[in-house]
Design a protein around this motif. Structure first.
Motif, PDB file in Angstrom:
ATOM      1  N   UNK A  88      86.591  13.915 103.932  1.00  8.70           N
ATOM      2  CA  UNK A  88      85.831  13.855 102.684  1.00  8.70           C
ATOM      3  C   UNK A  88      85.834  15.209 101.971  1.00  8.70           C
ATOM      4  N   UNK A 135      59.337  14.497  95.110  1.00 13.37           N
ATOM      5  CA  UNK A 135      58.191  14.724  95.982  1.00 13.37           C
ATOM      6  C   UNK A 135      56.972  15.139  95.167  1.00 13.37           C
ATOM      7  N   UNK A 187      90.988  35.065 121.781  1.00 16.54           N
ATOM      8  CA  UNK A 187      91.499  34.250 120.672  1.00 16.54           C
ATOM      9  C   UNK A 187      92.722  34.894 120.019  1.00 16.54           C
ATOM     10  N   UNK A 196      88.285  29.182 112.961  1.00  8.34           N
ATOM     11  CA  UNK A 196      88.533  27.925 112.241  1.00  8.34           C
ATOM     12  C   UNK A 196      89.969  27.422 112.446  1.00  8.34           C
ATOM     13  N   UNK A 197      90.894  28.355 112.583  1.00  5.57           N
ATOM     14  CA  UNK A 197      92.296  27.969 112.820  1.00  5.57           C
ATOM     15  C   UNK A 197      92.470  27.424 114.242  1.00  5.57           C
ATOM     16  N   UNK A 235      81.877  14.883  97.622  1.00  2.90           N
ATOM     17  CA  UNK A 235      81.286  13.547  97.533  1.00  2.90           C
ATOM     18  C   UNK A 235      80.327  13.499  96.341  1.00  2.90           C
ATOM     19  N   UNK A 250      91.433  23.908 114.549  1.00  3.24           N
ATOM     20  CA  UNK A 250      92.488  22.964 114.174  1.00  3.24           C
ATOM     21  C   UNK A 250      93.330  22.584 115.399  1.00  3.24           C
ATOM     22  N   UNK A 295      85.749  18.345 110.060  1.00  7.14           N
ATOM     23  CA  UNK A 295      86.707  17.395 110.627  1.00  7.14           C
ATOM     24  C   UNK A 295      86.867  16.165 109.739  1.00  7.14           C
ATOM     25  N   UNK A 296      85.975  16.008 108.762  1.00  6.46           N
ATOM     26  CA  UNK A 296      86.033  14.805 107.927  1.00  6.46           C
ATOM     27  C   UNK A 296      87.046  14.965 106.798  1.00  6.46           C
ATOM     28  N   UNK A 319      98.844  28.008 111.067  1.00  2.99           N
ATOM     29  CA  UNK A 319      97.838  26.964 111.288  1.00  2.99           C
ATOM     30  C   UNK A 319      96.774  27.014 110.190  1.00  2.99           C
ATOM     31  N   UNK A 320      96.530  25.885 109.530  1.00  2.00           N
ATOM     32  CA  UNK A 320      95.452  25.885 108.525  1.00  2.00           C
ATOM     33  C   UNK A 320      94.083  25.860 109.201  1.00  2.00           C
ATOM     34  N   UNK A 321      93.063  26.451 108.582  1.00  2.00           N
ATOM     35  CA  UNK A 321      91.727  26.428 109.170  1.00  2.00           C
ATOM     36  C   UNK A 321      91.059  25.061 109.018  1.00  2.00           C
ATOM     37  N   UNK A 322      90.142  24.734 109.939  1.00  2.00           N
ATOM     38  CA  UNK A 322      89.332  23.512 109.827  1.00  2.00           C
ATOM     39  C   UNK A 322      87.897  23.920 109.555  1.00  2.00           C
ATOM     40  N   UNK A 323      87.391  23.539 108.366  1.00  2.00           N
ATOM     41  CA  UNK A 323      85.990  23.799 108.054  1.00  2.00           C
ATOM     42  C   UNK A 323      85.155  22.570 108.377  1.00  2.00           C
ATOM     43  N   UNK A 357      96.491  33.770 120.592  1.00  3.44           N
ATOM     44  CA  UNK A 357      97.144  32.606 119.982  1.00  3.44           C
ATOM     45  C   UNK A 357      97.711  32.981 118.620  1.00  3.44           C
ATOM     46  N   UNK A 358      98.959  32.588 118.396  1.00  2.00           N
ATOM     47  CA  UNK A 358      99.566  32.799 117.076  1.00  2.00           C
ATOM     48  C   UNK A 358      99.110  31.676 116.156  1.00  2.00           C
ATOM     49  N   UNK A 359      98.292  32.017 115.170  1.00  2.00           N
ATOM     50  CA  UNK A 359      97.780  30.988 114.258  1.00  2.00           C
ATOM     51  C   UNK A 359      98.308  31.193 112.836  1.00  2.00           C
ATOM     52  N   UNK A 360      99.415  31.974 112.722  1.00  2.00           N
ATOM     53  CA  UNK A 360      99.879  32.326 111.370  1.00  2.00           C
ATOM     54  C   UNK A 360     100.238  31.101 110.530  1.00  2.00           C
ATOM     55  N   UNK A 394      90.012  28.061 124.889  1.00  2.00           N
ATOM     56  CA  UNK A 394      89.655  28.780 123.660  1.00  2.00           C
ATOM     57  C   UNK A 394      88.477  28.146 122.926  1.00  2.00           C
ATOM     58  N   UNK A 426      91.382  20.349 117.876  1.00  2.00           N
ATOM     59  CA  UNK A 426      91.321  18.965 117.358  1.00  2.00           C
ATOM     60  C   UNK A 426      92.662  18.264 117.579  1.00  2.00           C
TER      61      UNK A 426
END
Lengths: 95, 490
Positions: free
Chosen positions: A58, A71, A41, B384-385, A61, B388, A55-56, A49-53, A44-47, B310, B391
């Motif tokens: 939302x 109960x 991993x 997590x990056x 809520x 992204x 996919x929605x 790239x925002x993280x995905x916690x 890959x240059x992810x500097x 990956x 996706x």
């Protein structure tokens, strides 16, 4: 080895997991192999790239705060290993 | 006819019930007889509920009679014997997650999907075996016993929903609900020669599903054909106020998507899914399936999903990290196994150390490590990056194509014991299913032939909430080939 014996013991303590000596040895070997494989991993240059916690799209809520029956206490307590007078029983947390 | 009732699809059984040619009690008894006959070999169930099933069947028959007298149509699930993976809560029916730590757990409530099945009048036959807490690809991680593949009892049924897939293939139920976090519905469906659908993240309520990795888990149907998958999905999909990650989009009638017609449909074939290490027989079956879709009029396009390789490390950081947090609740206090000791922390250590099996411990350790101080940025945040990027690969691909087809797994069902000692090798079994979960999109696995006598699964992936697209392509292929009618020689 990507991971030391001390690290295995430290993580097991964080996770509150009792491990036998044999399990510790195996865990060190297997986790090291897995982590070595995961090193790809870093290619890959992810500097930028925002993280995905999730996919929605939302966020936060909300729902109406309407009272409703909960109960039944006995039903919930039926699964508790130790109970006393309608409460879950636990050992002393604070001295 | 009678002797083959247990091999009917849900839709076929519904037709017979509608015409008064059989009853729910007859169907349920046929399934229970089949369980008696083959369960000793297959071992698909952790708990079987024959009395409850027959009681529900008698009630269903009363309702069916009333509907028929009034000339009304009724739910296609009314009176149909169904099984449920033992990680989905069923009120009053033991729900173990195939773990010692929950061996005697009786949920005080039904999961939303179970409530929906009951409302539709389904008959619950039992709870199916799985890898402990759905962590695994072979059902060998069950704390109780492994399930066997009905096509070859020396081989695994896949996992983690191996009990559900084996039960459907062996006629031990007409359909089942599984769960899919990294391929756990699709891969066992492929290994057992049945159909498995992973809905888009947010399509089906997770309320009452015991949490493994909350940003990835989805409940999905395992069935004998595409029609049944559409029909079950129509019942379980939809918004649930009790699950804030279930999305409030309208639920279409998925049966209407079943048009055996793919002319002009753009089908993407990702070059990264045809890799070294894929079995020759699997590749051949998949290539033939792609040719078949082309002959049916689909427009086949080669595409690229550049971050595919990956996905595996990304998944095996994110899923264990989420699992290590979710499984912190098993402490012997509110429910589950409890081992007394002189002080509380020692009780936690002993309860968890004895209650969890090796794979669950491994993932808790891996997840805790990835989240721990000093490693969070390098592992968890990094994953997590990359998620992204994975996706984004799919988002861009779905601008060019309607669906993507690929193998469900690089191999057919492997032998019991073959991979248990090498976790990394076991993880590689999910290499083609994991990207779908990370991207939150939907996919279905359908039978597309055999390699050395064992079933091969074709995976059809679609964009988020594009279930109608994958159902249509899967249905067209199924109707043209009929692989789904093959039954194991039990």
């Amino acid at each position: 080895m990507a991971i030391t014996r001390e690290e295995v013991e430290h993580i097991a303590e964080l996770a509150k997991l009792y491990l036998t000596e044999e399990e510790k040895e195996k865990m060190q070997r297997q986790l090291s192999a897995i982590l070595d494989y995961f090193a790809m991993l870093q290619e890959i240059d992810t500097s930028l790239i925002p993280p995905t916690a999730t996919v929605l799209p939302l966020r936060n809520v909300m729902r109406e705060d309407t009272p409703a029956p909960s109960f039944d206490r006995d039903k919930i307590l039926a699964n508790a290993p130790q109970k006393v007078e309608g409460y879950v029983k636990v050992k002393v947390v604070l001295e | 006819m009678e002797s083959a009732l247990h091999h009917l699809s849900i839709y076929q059984a519904h037709k017979l019930l509608k015409e008064g040619q059989t009853t729910s009690v007859e169907l349920t008894e046929a399934v229970l007889r089949q369980i008696e006959k083959v369960e000793g070999l297959v071992k698909a169930y952790i708990t079987i509920t024959p009395e409850l099933a027959l009681k529900q069947a008698r009630l269903a028959d009363e309702k069916i009679l009333r509907h028929r007298k009034a000339g009304e149509s009724f739910s296609p699930l009314l009176g149909i014997p169904i099984s449920i993976k033992d990680i989905i809560c069923t009120e009053g029916i033991r729900t173990t997650c195939a773990s010692r730590i929950l061996e005697n757990f009786f949920p005080p409530y039904d999961a939303t999907v179970v409530e929906k099945l009951k409302e539709a009048g389904a008959v619950i036959v039992g709870k199916t075996n799985l890898d402990e807490f759905a962590m695994g690809s072979s059902t060998e991680n069950s704390a109780f016993f492994p399930t066997r593949n009905p096509w070859d009892l020396e081989r695994v049924p896949g996992g983690s929903s191996g009990g559900s897939a084996a039960a459907v293939a062996a006629g031990e139920c007409l359909g089942s609900l599984g769960t899919d976090t990294g391929g756990s519905v699709r891969q066992p469906a492929a290994f057992c020669g049945v159909t498995g659908l992973k809905p888009s993240y947010g399509r089906v309520s997770r309320y009452g599903l015991v949490a493994f990795a909350s940003s990835l888990d989805q409940i999905g149907p395992i069935t004998k054909d595409v029609t049944d998958a559409a029909l079950l999905l129509s019942v379980i999909a939809g918004h649930d106020p009790k699950d804030s990650t279930s999305v409030d989009y309208p639920v279409p009638d998925y049966l209407k998507a079943l048009v055996p017609e793919v002319k002009g449909v753009r089908v993407g074939v990702p070059k990264e899914y045809f890799i070294e290490g894929m079995e020759e027989g699997v590749e051949k079956a998949i290539r033939e399936a792609i040719d078949c879709l082309e002959e049916l009029g689909a427009e086949v396009v080669e595409i690229s999903l550049p971050h595919t390789k990956y996905a595996l490390p990304t998944y095996y950081l994110i899923a264990p990290a989420e699992a290590s947090a979710n499984l912190a609740r098993y402490d012997g206090v509110k429910y589950g196994l409890y081992i007394p000791a002189s002080e509380l922390w020692e009780e936690y250590r002993l309860t968890r150390g004895n209650g969890f099996g090796p794979e669950v411990k491994r993932r808790i350790m891996l997840g805790t490590y990835a989240l721990s101080a000093g490693y969070y940025d390098a592992y968890y945040l990094k994953a997590q990056k990359v998620r992204t990027l994975i996706k984004k690969d799919f988002d861009e691909a779905f601008e060019k194509v309607d669906v993507i087809v690929a193998p469900t797994s690089p191999t057919v069902a492997f032998k019991l014991g073959e991979k248990v000692e090498d976790p990394l090798k076991m993880y590689l079994s999910d290499v083609f299913t994991i990207p779908v979960n990370l991207a939150g999109i939907c996919a279905i696995s359908i039978p597309c032939g055999f390699s050395e006598g064992l079933p091969v699964g074709l995976q059809v992936m679609g964009p988020a909430f594009g279930e109608e697209k994958i159902l249509r392509v899967a249905y067209a292929y199924e109707q043209a080939t009929q692989w789904h009618l093959k039954r194991p020689p039990l």
